[in-house]
Write an enzyme that holds these catalytic residues in place. Structure first.
Site, PDB file in Angstrom:
ATOM      1  N   PHE A  28       0.907  -1.170  -0.170  1.00 49.36           N
ATOM      2  CA  PHE A  28      -0.075  -0.058  -0.064  1.00 49.36           C
ATOM      3  C   PHE A  28       0.750   1.126   0.009  1.00 49.36           C
ATOM      4  O   PHE A  28       1.855   1.287   0.623  1.00 49.36           O
ATOM      5  CB  PHE A  28      -0.844   0.173   1.102  1.00 49.36           C
ATOM      6  CG  PHE A  28      -1.951  -1.040   1.108  1.00 49.36           C
ATOM      7  CD1 PHE A  28      -3.249  -0.362   0.580  1.00 49.36           C
ATOM      8  CD2 PHE A  28      -2.013  -2.083   2.075  1.00 49.36           C
ATOM      9  CE1 PHE A  28      -4.261  -1.350   0.406  1.00 49.36           C
ATOM     10  CE2 PHE A  28      -3.154  -3.111   1.658  1.00 49.36           C
ATOM     11  CZ  PHE A  28      -4.276  -2.570   1.190  1.00 49.36           C
ATOM     12  N   ASP A  29       0.127   2.365  -0.672  1.00 48.94           N
ATOM     13  CA  ASP A  29       1.014   3.524  -0.467  1.00 48.94           C
ATOM     14  C   ASP A  29       0.360   4.118   0.533  1.00 48.94           C
ATOM     15  O   ASP A  29      -0.850   3.798   1.024  1.00 48.94           O
ATOM     16  CB  ASP A  29       0.640   4.323  -1.817  1.00 48.94           C
ATOM     17  CG  ASP A  29       0.753   6.068  -1.444  1.00 48.94           C
ATOM     18  OD1 ASP A  29       2.061   6.159  -1.316  1.00 48.94           O
ATOM     19  OD2 ASP A  29       0.149   6.714  -1.747  1.00 48.94           O
ATOM     20  N   LYS A  30       1.207   5.154   1.460  1.00 43.87           N
ATOM     21  CA  LYS A  30       0.576   5.555   2.808  1.00 43.87           C
ATOM     22  C   LYS A  30      -0.344   6.630   2.481  1.00 43.87           C
ATOM     23  O   LYS A  30      -1.573   6.811   2.594  1.00 43.87           O
ATOM     24  CB  LYS A  30       1.600   5.850   3.582  1.00 43.87           C
ATOM     25  CG  LYS A  30       0.975   6.596   5.037  1.00 43.87           C
ATOM     26  CD  LYS A  30       1.971   6.569   5.851  1.00 43.87           C
ATOM     27  CE  LYS A  30       2.620   8.192   5.754  1.00 43.87           C
ATOM     28  NZ  LYS A  30       1.752   9.371   6.309  1.00 43.87           N
ATOM     29  N   VAL A  37      -1.187  -0.908  -4.178  1.00 50.45           N
ATOM     30  CA  VAL A  37      -2.357   0.106  -4.426  1.00 50.45           C
ATOM     31  C   VAL A  37      -1.790   1.408  -3.969  1.00 50.45           C
ATOM     32  O   VAL A  37      -1.188   1.665  -3.131  1.00 50.45           O
ATOM     33  CB  VAL A  37      -3.304  -0.328  -3.107  1.00 50.45           C
ATOM     34  CG1 VAL A  37      -4.547   0.657  -3.260  1.00 50.45           C
ATOM     35  CG2 VAL A  37      -3.634  -1.683  -3.110  1.00 50.45           C
TER      36      VAL A  37
END
Lengths: 617, 79
Positions: free
Chosen positions: A306-308, A508
């Site tokens: 995941f991107d934050k 994502v």
């Protein structure tokens, strides 16, 4: 000859076959029975014969030719019942397959029907109704309640509630007013809008979604390509086998039966029907999956990155906590004071405080009497004759204001949690602290849990943010590990490393600054892709709304599709093997074999139709 | 080179796909022919000096499929 359509032909031959069946078990002269059976074969068989000849003209031996051959063979040796039953079943099967297949494609068809066809525009002060293809960029489009917006553009006048389901899959109407962006294909539920067209015709987001979905449904899954490869050898193999069988047994009917029955219809159709139903379901729910291969990959992936910022978090700092260190000030009073003090601030932290203050107390009229910016540290302000310092530790240190031990412990604890702390003090003593952080999105924790339940073994987070903030979010959400302080190219490097370690990875991101990472992951999932070209082009899965639960929806749907596909394949292989042995061992005859074959194809399609209702409780 | 996409009646059997593709590929002047089963479309790349899209349409119709629509795009150079 009378020209019947498919339905009428099925009906007529259906009546005839029933009659044949009754006559078969009653004592009427054999000639009558045979004649009825023969006419069934003629009624049902004519289109098959015509198709067979059509293909033969192009030197293609299709299933029609094989069936024709088998039926003629049956008539030749006096098996009229077989001839009637086989032609009827083949025809009925074809008809039912047509009907059921339409159903598997219904969601995509429904999407196509949403395309706007008319638009009302204002040219030279006059309202004109024109075809939506004729609208040009910068035209002013007027849309009234119940009507479809026909362009992507910006609202220049009016106020309306718009149902954006066609784009985002979310059917709760969204309020649109001046300067908001609206999309083609969405519908005004109430109110009216005047829109300046920015993108028209084939350039609109909606048109591009349609094009992508249309292309996606025929992008083959790996299994599908394999099956096609397989049937390329299988069919000639069967022909050779049938010839061989004829040479030893000299049994023409047996060989013909084998040819007809062994056609791998259910097997060939098993994957494409599941894929089209899966992609159709996704499209209806605002999840764009670009093809069968992606569904397969996403359905089997074990690792997600995941991107934050903007994905797991809101992407902008917000006030998370207000603390008062002294008895005479309540927390609300602290916040009010700091809000007034920060009134002129352009700093993201200051803006976060103003936003929170206005959220809690409404808009502020009060202003500080004097305000002096200490760059990088904070401000010194004068409010109602008193001087306050608002800012970091460094600011307080500069003004010689000491922070007592207890307060220092509190501040450190907050900082360990990834918070940025803004302090407020008079020139003598510290009054309070406001914690600010990029807050985690409400449903992020639920998402991580859901994704784990779906069988994802490892979840990692990639971020450009600092270690402390990353660590605290990782812990709070229950993510396995994180990689912080990354530049876009670092993200690509880390993904490559992970790919070598664990194999296929889904990534994502929000699709804008993550484009390189999305492209280099095995499956790039872009969130909130509406209107951003880069995201729509580079990502393999585009989630049209920013809603986090679409991620687990996409994974769940892909897993369900892969499962459905497998069921279909195993079933089709089982049936084909059963029929093959049945024919060779002479327990399955032409008509029964045809019945089993057609039923198996139908079952495979019906199984795929179940996917259409995935996600609907 | 020219590309043409024919919108066909709903295709029901994967074998129709093989049939149309086979017949088109055997036609002189056809570079590439692909039938999209789910979209019920035939995408063909052909050399317009040898064969016309009208001929291709006739081939599909001769096989017994209705052609509902047509979209032609001329390619700029080669790719």
């Amino acid at each position: 000859m009378v020209k019947w359509n498919k339905k009428q032909r099925v009906a007529v031959s259906g009546v005839l076959i029933l009659l044949s069946l009754i006559l078969k078990y009653t004592h009427v002269p054999l000639v009558v029975t045979n004649l009825v059976m023969l006419s069934t074969a003629v009624v049902a068989g004519t289109p098959i014969l015509i198709n067979a000849f059509r293909s033969l003209r192009f030197k293609i031996v299709g299933i029609d030719a094989l069936v024709t051959l088998a039926v003629l063979g049956a008539i030749f040796i006096g098996e009229y019942w077989e001839a009637a039953a086989v032609t009827f079943l083949f025809m009925l099967g074809d008809y039912l397959e047509f009907k059921t297949l339409e159903k598997t494609r219904s969601s995509i068809r429904a999407l196509l029907d949403l395309a706007p066809d008319r638009a009302i525009i204002i040219r030279d002060g006059v309202e004109l109704e024109i075809s939506s293809d004729e609208v040009k960029k910068d035209d002013i489009v007027v849309v009234k309640p119940g009507e479809k917006i026909s362009v992507d553009g910006m609202v220049i006048e009016g106020n309306a509630y718009v149902n954006q389901a066609a784009i985002t899959g979310e059917s709760i109407p969204v309020n649109k007013k001046q300067e908001d962006s609206v999309f083609s294909g969405t519908v005004i539920e109430s109110g009216y809008l005047k829109i300046k067209a920015e993108r028209v015709g084939e350039d609109t987001t909606f048109a591009r979604i349609l094009e992508m979905v249309e292309e996606a449904q025929d992008k083959k899954a790996k299994t599908q390509s394999f099956l096609e490869q397989f049937s390329r050898y299988y069919t000639p193999g069967i022909i050779v086998f049938a010839l061989f069988l004829y040479l030893i047994t000299r049994d023409l009917v047996l060989s013909l039966t084998l040819l007809v029955i062994a056609c791998p219809g259910a097997l060939v159709i098993s994957t494409p029907v599941s894929i089209v139903a899966g992609i159709g379901n996704g499209a209806k729910h605002g999840v764009l999956i670009k093809g069968g291969e992606i569904i397969e990959k996403l359905g089997t992936t074990k690792v997600i990155a995941f991107d934050k910022t903007g994905t797991l978090t809101e992407g902008k700092p917000s006030v998370t906590k207000v603390k008062s260190f002294v008895d005479q000030w309540t927390e609300d009073e602290i916040l009010k004071l700091v809000t007034v003090g920060e009134m002129y601030s352009e700093h993201p932290l200051g803006k976060a405080i103003i936003a929170e203050g206005e959220k809690r107390f409404g808009s502020f009229q009060q202003e500080p009497e004097a305000s002096q910016l200490i760059v990088g540290k904070g401000v010194i302000v004068e409010i109602q004759g008193k001087t306050y310092a608002i800012g970091s530790r460094a600011l307080l240190f500069e003004y010689g204001i000491s922070i007592p031990k207890e307060e220092e412990t509190y501040i450190q604890k907050e900082e360990e949690k990834g918070q940025t702390v803004v302090l407020i003090s008079t020139l003598e003593e510290i009054l309070g602290a406001i914690s600010i952080a990029d807050i985690i999105r409400e449903d992020a924790k639920k998402l991580i849990q859901e994704v784990r339940d779906q069988g994802i073994k490892r979840i990692v987070m990639l971020t450009g943010d600092n270690q402390r903030a990353a660590a605290s979010i990782t812990e709070e959400l229950g993510i396995d590990n994180y990689y912080a302080e990354l530049l876009p190219e670092d993200k690509v490097r880390i993904l490559k490393q992970l790919q070598q370690e664990v194999g296929s990875i889904a990534m994502v991101g929000d699709g804008v600054n993550d484009a390189p990472a999305l492209a280099s992951a095995d499956i790039g999932i872009a969130m909130g892709g509406t209107g951003t070209d880069v995201a729509m082009e580079t990502a393999d899965v585009v989630l049209m709304s920013g809603n986090l639960n679409k991620i687990s929806y996409a994974i769940g749907l892909s897993r369900a599709t892969v499962r459905n596909m497998k069921q279909n394949i195993y079933f089709a292989i089982g049936v084909a093997a059963f029929l093959l042995f049945g024919v060779v061992w002479k327990v399955v005859f032409l008509s029964i074999g045809m019945l089993v074959h057609e039923v198996s194809v139908l079952l495979v399609i019906l199984n795929a139709i179940r996917l259409l209702s995935y996600g609907e409780k | 080179m020219t590309n043409v996409t024919f919108l066909l009646e709903t295709l029901t059997c994967p074998s129709c796909m093989a049939k149309i593709e086979g017949a088109l590929r055997r036609t002189k002047g056809v570079e590439r022919a692909e039938v999209l089963f789910n979209a019920s479309k035939a995408k063909i790349t052909f050399e317009e000096s040898i064969v016309q899209s009208e001929d291709l349409k006739k081939i599909i119709e001769a096989l017994g499929f209705t052609v509902l629509g047509e979209k032609q795009k001329r390619q700029k150079g080669c790719f």
